[in-house]
Design an enzyme around this catalytic site. Sequence first.
Site, PDB file in Angstrom:
ATOM      1  N   CYS A  35       0.839  -1.208   0.000  1.00 20.11           N
ATOM      2  CA  CYS A  35       0.000   0.000   0.000  1.00 20.11           C
ATOM      3  C   CYS A  35       0.868   1.250   0.000  1.00 20.11           C
ATOM      4  O   CYS A  35       0.589   2.222  -0.711  1.00 20.11           O
ATOM      5  CB  CYS A  35      -0.920   0.001   1.224  1.00 20.11           C
ATOM      6  SG  CYS A  35      -2.059  -1.385   1.329  1.00 20.11           S
ATOM      7  N   ASP A  66      20.840  10.718  26.708  1.00 20.74           N
ATOM      8  CA  ASP A  66      20.502  11.982  27.346  1.00 20.74           C
ATOM      9  C   ASP A  66      21.125  11.959  28.739  1.00 20.74           C
ATOM     10  O   ASP A  66      21.479  10.881  29.244  1.00 20.74           O
ATOM     11  CB  ASP A  66      18.985  12.123  27.429  1.00 20.74           C
ATOM     12  CG  ASP A  66      18.557  13.337  28.239  1.00 20.74           C
ATOM     13  OD1 ASP A  66      19.075  14.433  27.971  1.00 20.74           O
ATOM     14  OD2 ASP A  66      17.725  13.164  29.145  1.00 20.74           O
TER      15      ASP A  66
END
Length: 749
Positions: free
Chosen positions: A49, A447
């Site tokens: 698709c 982080d």
Amino acid sequence: MPPPEFIEAIGGPIRRGPSDDELRLASRDVGGGMRQTDLSVPDIHCGGCVQTIEKALGALRNVDSARVNLSTKRVAIRWLGDGAPPAMVETLLDLGYEPGLYETHDDGKDNALPALIRALAVAAFASMNIMMLSGSVWSGANGPTRDILHWICAGLALPAMLYSGRVFYLSAWNAIWHRRTNMDVPITIGIALAFALSLYDTIHSGEQVYFDATVSLIFFLLIGRTLDHVMRERARTAVKSLARLAPRGALVVQNDSHPEYLPLSEITPGMTILLAAGERVPVDAVVLSGASDLDRSLISGESVPIIAEPGTLLEAGILNLTGPLTIRAAAAEQDSTLANIIRLMEVAESGRGRYRRIADRAAELYSPVVHLAALTAFVGWMLLNGDLHTAVTVAIAVLIITCPCALGLAVPMVQVVAAQRLFVAGIMVKDGSALERLAEIDMVVFDKTGTLTSGSPQLLDPQDIDPGILGLAASLAVYSRHPYSLAIARANSSRAAAATLTAISEHPGLGIEATKDGDRYRLGRADWAVSPGAVETGTVLSCNGTELARFRFRDALRPGAGDAVKALRNAGVTVEIVSGDTMEAVAIVAGQLHIATHFSGVLPGGKAERIATLRREGHKVLMVGDGLNDAPALMAAHASMAPSSAADVGRSAADFVFLHDNLAAVPMALTIASDAGRLVQQNFALSVLYNAIALPVAIAGLVNPFIAAVAMSLSSIIVVLNALRLGWGGHRTRPVSANSVPYAAASRS
């Protein structure tokens, strides 16, 4: 062409969709004379698709690009802003996909999953009962008894055919109606022919029928379809969670000075907004009046609140902590920082969707190959003996035995077992396809605040502070939610009794003030507590302007941080820090963990850009972060992890979430993903080997449809059993090492 009512009744599309005026109003200017329109296309369900839509829309005049996000079922089209919008809606309708305008704040429930589960339940019930009745026929039942059992099986198979099988029929019909094909076309043909042939043989008292094969085929295919849907739907929760951070509206002061609550979509630049303590900033704005502390950790990653005062710039999504503010909107909703982060996440997710299963990538080849094989078998047997019944039976067997159940289960079953192993280790899997990507990484980006560190400041050397002074400071601190106040209160939890204070007040951005025995005590910024206007820094406790104690804080490392970084480095995986915190804070943590490469003061877009730069350099990056500011980078990375203490958006955006505080979860996940990657490769090899043997056997007419269904089921069972090996013997979880992470050396060669 049949009338629209007939087309809709049998699953075909009715031409609907937004008008050109709606498209232009819903589009946004992206610069360079280009506009972008986001459409929702619910009928997208596989890689085929995606390729069909992107190719067709990309060929339209004035369309610069078209990108499909398979997880959110969103199509983003960039087009030249001059003139009418391109015929994007008409093109999608011609392809058989009904579009609508995409809404970022879509909080609707997943209606497709309950439907899939109901279809699966019906197929399971019918399959079990038909197999039980078929056992009587195999045991020797014949004559009228056999015919009755066949009719009962037909009655049980019919509801499974009509209800459970429609998942495939509608998709197949939609593809055929629009002159294309997909994986559901041969599946539908095989199911229909097997049922029709079985019904014919039942009517004519045939000895063999294949209702069991028909329903079992539907059942196994629905298992794969349901697992696939669940994993894709989970990816949408990140954007939903992020959108929910934005308030639905704000209190706006109109020209007549009477505040009025307006929806977020009606707030325009220049409007004056009243922001109470505890509320999030609705849109990017500038402070007009008032003072407060702001929690910007979700945006910048900084561990310490900042002071808001007239002239301070505020990003949408940050939290106002301590005092009311009057602010002026500087951007509309769709142009705010929060909206930009949402778009960054969705763009990253669209790109990451290209790493989906190999089964999706093979979708375009599977259908025509199976059709050709079945047609060849049919024609060959008609030429060989001219028996239509035999030729049809062989063709059905070919369609069934080549069903991609084993191929479809090769990845999700390993993912299910790996998810269980990870859960035992305290790690949750949020995106099934991430296991494949995690096994390929050669670099980890951390982080700092809340990830390598606990995210909760701790008071340094509390034992060196006089207990009476510390107790007095803690008595003031309990009246504030500032992180430093919380650290002082925790440090005194069992040392000194609370002092009796009066006239307690909190000054936003400055500190806490109270009176005791006629003396004024202040706990907060040095330039306020000791000598207003003086150039002082730090946090102090003062009495009548005289400093009593000065406090220093440090954000402690998360447990296991040192061992985790060492294990990664020993495995040949490169480690670096990318943080929004200050240079000094990042340098301290990097020094403690012996991480040479580190970046500070990096905003959300900058983190995603750093990930993109590393990807262009050829690295497969694992991002480990916890805040809203990390969300775009988490989505852009090859794979991502977050602690359970992370913000909702961070947890939703991550592929993996570890439930405990110890960072040993990172190398542990790498080990399990590496083992899972090897099992996936083995499963694919088994699937290919099965088809290489089964297809010639079926074409030769050596199996009937039932044996074909059994063989297809056995191939699936073998794949499942191989996946279960992830928890057995040599596949038990072990510490990460150079041998267990073979991709590390390969990536550097």
